[in-house]
Write an enzyme that holds these catalytic residues in place. Structure first.
Site, PDB file in Angstrom:
ATOM      1  CB  THR A  14      89.639 -45.846  39.056  1.00 20.73           C
ATOM      2  OG1 THR A  14      89.503 -46.049  40.530  1.00 20.73           O
ATOM      3  CG2 THR A  14      88.985 -47.056  38.240  1.00 20.73           C
ATOM      4  CG  ASP A  58      93.752 -45.314  46.022  1.00 15.63           C
ATOM      5  OD1 ASP A  58      92.834 -46.496  45.355  1.00 15.63           O
ATOM      6  OD2 ASP A  58      93.079 -44.571  46.648  1.00 15.63           O
ATOM      7  CB  SER A  59      92.634 -39.926  44.994  1.00 13.28           C
ATOM      8  OG  SER A  59      91.625 -40.530  45.498  1.00 13.28           O
ATOM      9  CB  SER A  60      92.955 -43.582  49.650  1.00 13.99           C
ATOM     10  OG  SER A  60      91.822 -43.913  48.996  1.00 13.99           O
ATOM     11  CB  THR A  90      86.437 -40.855  42.048  1.00 13.08           C
ATOM     12  OG1 THR A  90      86.343 -41.974  42.625  1.00 13.08           O
ATOM     13  CG2 THR A  90      86.344 -40.765  40.592  1.00 13.08           C
ATOM     14  CG  ASP A  91      88.081 -42.894  46.686  1.00  8.89           C
ATOM     15  OD1 ASP A  91      86.677 -43.170  46.281  1.00  8.89           O
ATOM     16  OD2 ASP A  91      88.845 -44.246  46.988  1.00  8.89           O
ATOM     17  CB  THR A 167      80.398 -33.301  47.732  1.00  4.54           C
ATOM     18  OG1 THR A 167      80.712 -34.148  48.593  1.00  4.54           O
ATOM     19  CG2 THR A 167      78.937 -33.320  47.158  1.00  4.54           C
TER      20      THR A 167
END
Ligand code: ASP
Length: 273
Positions: A14, A58-60, A90-91, A167
């Site tokens: 993001t 995107d970190s996904s 962040t994910d 986490t």
């Protein structure tokens, strides 16, 4: 005093996204856009290098091949820089932080991972502060001139956390990360207060980078509705070599005969649990 040299590794997330005017969806954008939105970085008077994922992601979409790219970049530039800042969504940030902490053996320089909840171009962005603080932490030295942080850590809003203990705990709070089993490495307020007794101190040894990761390991979280059929099916996943069971409480599992039978059959087939 020599100017600190920091390498920023921009993977996406993001922090560097901008809104597509037609769809209003957020899309990753390039490193220059990011830096244009944080002119204050120049005030730090650091020598900043950069390496960017092409395209930023995107970190996904992160996977072990990306961890490898980050680890190998750090290895290649290790002697040229005093510290490293990784910009990341962040994910899956906590997964990357944890993986890097094991991949970078004998690390004695800071690898600070950060991102943001709002894109850097937004008026109320948390990205600017996170990026600037991450750079300051990556450049910080103690009275003997050694890096304050000699490990992989996540910097987010008011805290610095150990990478393999953090986490993500909120999708919208600016304090998005927490560690439930290790104290903060630093608290960010008017000053950056380091929690020195909890920071890793390592004798200088050559960095050793281990990039071999085996994805044939399954993570299985128990739940009360799990049936014999589901468990047996999952334990027969082709190619699976090991299973990490996330059990209840202090490590308790059901004691039903079907549960024990399924696990025993998997162990007898050579699967590590
Ligand atoms: N979906 C985004 C990502 O993880 C969220 C973020 O950057 O915070 O890349």
């Amino acid at each position: 005093m020599k100017r600190p040299k920091i390498l920023i590794i921009y993977t996406g997330g993001t922090i560097g996204m901008i809104e597509n005017p037609d769809t209003h969806a957020l899309q990753p954008f390039n490193f220059d856009h990011l830096m244009d939105n944080v002119p204050k970085v120049k005030k730090l008077d650091y020598e900043i290098g950069n390496f960017q994922f092409n395209p930023p992601i995107d970190s996904s979409n992160m996977d072990p091949s990306h961890w490898r790219d980050i680890a190998l970049t750090i290895e290649e530039k290790y002697d040229l820089y005093d510290g490293f800042v990784v910009l990341h969504g962040t994910d899956t940030m906590a997964f990357t932080a944890s993986a890097l902490s094991f991949m970078l053996e004998n690390l004695s320089k800071p690898v600070i991972i950060t991102g943001s909840q709002l894109p850097i171009g937004e008026v109320r962005t948390d990205g600017e502060e996170n990026l600037i603080t991450a750079l300051q932490v990556a450049a910080a030295i103690d009275e003997k001139g050694r890096p304050r942080v000699q490990e992989v850590a996540i910097l987010f809003e008011n805290y610095l956390w150990r990478g393999n203990r953090a986490t993500k705990m909120s999708a919208d709070n600016f304090n998005a990360f927490k560690s439930f089993n290790y104290p903060q490495l630093a608290e960010i307020g008017l000053d950056i207060e380091y929690n020195t007794p909890y920071l890793r101190q390592v004798p200088p040894r050559p960095l050793k980078v281990c990039t071999d990761m085996d994805s044939n390991v399954m993570f299985l979280e128990l739940n009360p509705g799990m049936t014999e059929q589901t468990l047996d099916y999952l334990l027969h996943t082709p190619g699976i070599k090991g299973i990490v069971l996330k059990t209840y409480g202090a490590g308790n599992t059901p004691t039903h005969p079907w549960f024990i039978k399924c696990i025993k059959k998997a162990v007898d087939r050579g699967v590590s649990t």
